[in-house]
Design an enzyme around this catalytic site. Structure first.
Site, short mmCIF file in Angstrom:
data_model
loop_
_atom_site.label_atom_id
_atom_site.label_comp_id
_atom_site.label_asym_id
_atom_site.label_seq_id
_atom_site.Cartn_x
_atom_site.Cartn_y
_atom_site.Cartn_z
N LYS A 10 35.96 55.27 28.00
CA LYS A 10 36.55 53.98 27.17
C LYS A 10 35.91 53.97 25.70
O LYS A 10 34.81 54.33 25.56
CB LYS A 10 36.29 52.51 28.00
CG LYS A 10 34.88 52.39 28.26
CD LYS A 10 34.10 51.54 27.09
CE LYS A 10 32.62 51.24 27.47
NZ LYS A 10 31.89 50.92 26.44
N ALA B 166 26.17 57.36 26.32
CA ALA B 166 26.99 57.58 25.13
C ALA B 166 27.54 56.31 24.70
O ALA B 166 28.23 56.11 23.61
CB ALA B 166 28.15 58.56 25.18
N GLY B 167 27.98 55.08 25.48
CA GLY B 167 28.65 53.97 25.49
C GLY B 167 30.04 54.09 25.65
O GLY B 167 30.80 53.34 25.38
N LEU B 168 30.24 55.10 26.38
CA LEU B 168 31.86 55.67 26.76
C LEU B 168 32.09 55.22 28.12
O LEU B 168 33.30 55.45 28.50
CB LEU B 168 32.08 57.13 26.45
CG LEU B 168 32.06 57.60 25.08
CD1 LEU B 168 31.67 59.28 24.86
CD2 LEU B 168 33.26 57.16 24.31
N GLY B 169 31.36 54.66 28.81
CA GLY B 169 31.67 54.03 30.10
C GLY B 169 31.93 55.16 31.17
O GLY B 169 32.65 54.74 32.23
N GLY B 170 31.30 56.28 31.09
CA GLY B 170 31.60 57.33 31.83
C GLY B 170 31.20 57.19 33.35
O GLY B 170 32.17 57.29 34.44
N SER C 221 33.51 54.23 34.78
CA SER C 221 34.94 54.65 35.16
C SER C 221 34.94 55.59 36.50
O SER C 221 35.95 55.52 37.34
CB SER C 221 35.38 55.76 33.86
OG SER C 221 36.66 56.46 34.22
N ASP D 56 31.04 46.86 33.33
CA ASP D 56 32.08 47.65 32.65
C ASP D 56 33.42 48.19 33.66
O ASP D 56 34.18 48.65 33.20
CB ASP D 56 31.87 48.95 31.85
CG ASP D 56 31.25 48.47 30.48
OD1 ASP D 56 31.20 47.40 29.86
OD2 ASP D 56 30.39 49.28 29.86
#
Ligand code: C5P
Length: 282
Positions: free
Chosen positions: A10, A95-99, A102, A134
Site C-alpha cells: 500500500k 519500507a512503509g509499504l505495509g508488506g 498485507s 494497517d
C-alpha cells in the site's frame, strides 16, 4: 486445496497525524491505496503450521505476522486448523509499504476460504486490528480513508489513476514505532484531513506525509533523496507510511541512486468477497 494469492503493498497518498493518545498510539487520518507491487502467498491446510520465505532476512518464526494471523484465526473461530505457507517476497521490508500487514490480512482471508467461509469479511476486518493498525485496510476496496490508529476504514471508489508511479526504496529501513516516537506534533502543519480528502476526490490532490518530519530527522539522507527525486523531474516525491520508500509521479526515468530498488506500479483494487487479483502489469 492450495491457494495462491496476491498480497499487495500500500501507499499513503496523504498521511495526517492528529494527536497522541493515552494508549501510546497516534490518531491519524490517511488516504490508503493498494498497489500492483506485491507478494505471492501460497497456503494449504496441513497438520502443523510452517512458513517458508524467499527472503532469508525475514524471520519465519512465531513472530511473523503470517503465523500470528493463523493463531488469531484459530482463537477467534475455535477451528483447529493449521497451514503450510510459502511466501515469495517482493515488497521491501521496513519500507512503509505495509508488506507484513498485507501478508497478515491475506492469511486471514485465505484461512477463512479454506475453512469454508466461517467468518464474514466484517469479522475478519475487526480481528485484523488485533494484528496491527494497517491490517484492516487490506479488507477495504483497496482505496480507503483510514482514521483512528488506522483501523477505522471507509472504503472509497477506485481512483481511476492511469498514470504509473515509481516506488523507490533506498538502502536501509526505519522502524515504525521509532518514527512515531520521534514525531513532534508542534512541527506539523494543522491541515484538515477531511478537506484533503475532498480535494483529492475532486482531482486536486495535495500529497503530504506528517511522518516525514520524524523520518527525515532520524535519517537525514531521506530528505536529500526527496530533493534529488524532485530535481530529477518528479513533480511528486512522497515518503509512504513511516518510510523509507517513496512514491513518485511525473517522470518516465528515475535517477540513478546507488543501492536503491525501483518498481513501476499502478493502483489495484479489490472486489467484495474476493481477494486482490494478480496484476497484469508490475
Ligand atoms: O499497530 P502497529 O502494531 O502496526 O503499530 C506499531 C507501533 O507504531 C505502535 O506500537 C506504536 O508505537 C506506533 N503507532 C502509533 N500510532 C499509530 C500506529 C502505530 O503510534 N496510529
Amino acid at each position: 486445496m492450495k491457494l495462491a494469492l496476491f498480497s499487495p503493498a500500500k501507499v499513503n497518498l496523504f498521511f495526517r497525524i492528529l494527536n497522541k493518545r493515552a494508549d501510546g498510539y497516534h490518531e491519524i487520518a490517511s488516504l490508503y491505496q493498494s498497489i500492483s507491487l506485491g507478494d505471492r502467498l501460497e497456503v494449504e491446510l496441513a497438520g502443523a503450521d510452517s512458513l517458508e520465505c524467499t527472503d532469508p532476512t525475514l524471520p519465519c518464526d512465531s513472530s511473523n505476522l503470517i503465523l500470528r494471523a493463523t493463531d488469531l484465526f484459530r482463537k477467534k473461530t475455535g477451528r483447529k486448523i493449521f497451514a503450510k505457507f510459502f511466501l515469495a517476497k517482493q515488497i521491501p521490508i521496513e519500507a512503509g509499504l505495509g508488506g507484513g500487514s498485507s501478508n497478515a490480512a491475506t492469511t486471514l482471508w485465505a484461512l477463512n476460504e479454506l475453512a469454508g467461509r466461517v467468518a464474514s469479511e466484517e469479522e475478519l476486518t475487526l480481528w485484523a486490528a488485533d494484528l496491527g493498525s494497517d491490517v484492516p485496510f487490506f479488507f477495504s476496496s483497496g482505496t480507503a480513508y483510514c482514521t483512528g490508529r488506522g483501523e477505522n476504514l471507509k472504503s472509497l471508489a477506485p481512483l481511476n489513476e492511469v498514470e504509473k508511479y515509481w516506488i523507490i526504496k533506498p538502502d536501509g529501513g526505519l522502524s515504525t514505532p521509532l518514527v512515531y516516537k520521534n514525531t513532534d506534533l508542534s512541527l506539523i502543519p494543522n491541515r484538515d484531513p477531511e478537506k484533503s480528502l475532498e480535494a483529492f476526490l475532486q482531482g486536486n490532490p495535495d500529497y503530504f506525509n506528517d511522518l516525514e518530519y520524524a523520518s527525515f530527522k532520524l535519517e537525514p539522507s531521506l530528505a536529500q533523496l526527496k530533493s534529488q527525486l524532485v530535481e530529477s523531474g518528479f513533480h511528486t516525491a512522497l515518503m509512504t507510511g513511516s518510510g523509507t520508500a517513496f512514491f513518485c509521479k511525473g517522470s518516465k526515468t528515475p535517477p540513478n541512486i546507488p543501492g536503491a530498488r525501483f518498481f513501476s506500479v499502478g493502483f489495484v483494487n479489490k472486489k467484495r468477497e474476493k481477494w486482490y487479483e494478480f496484476p497484469e502489469f508490475c
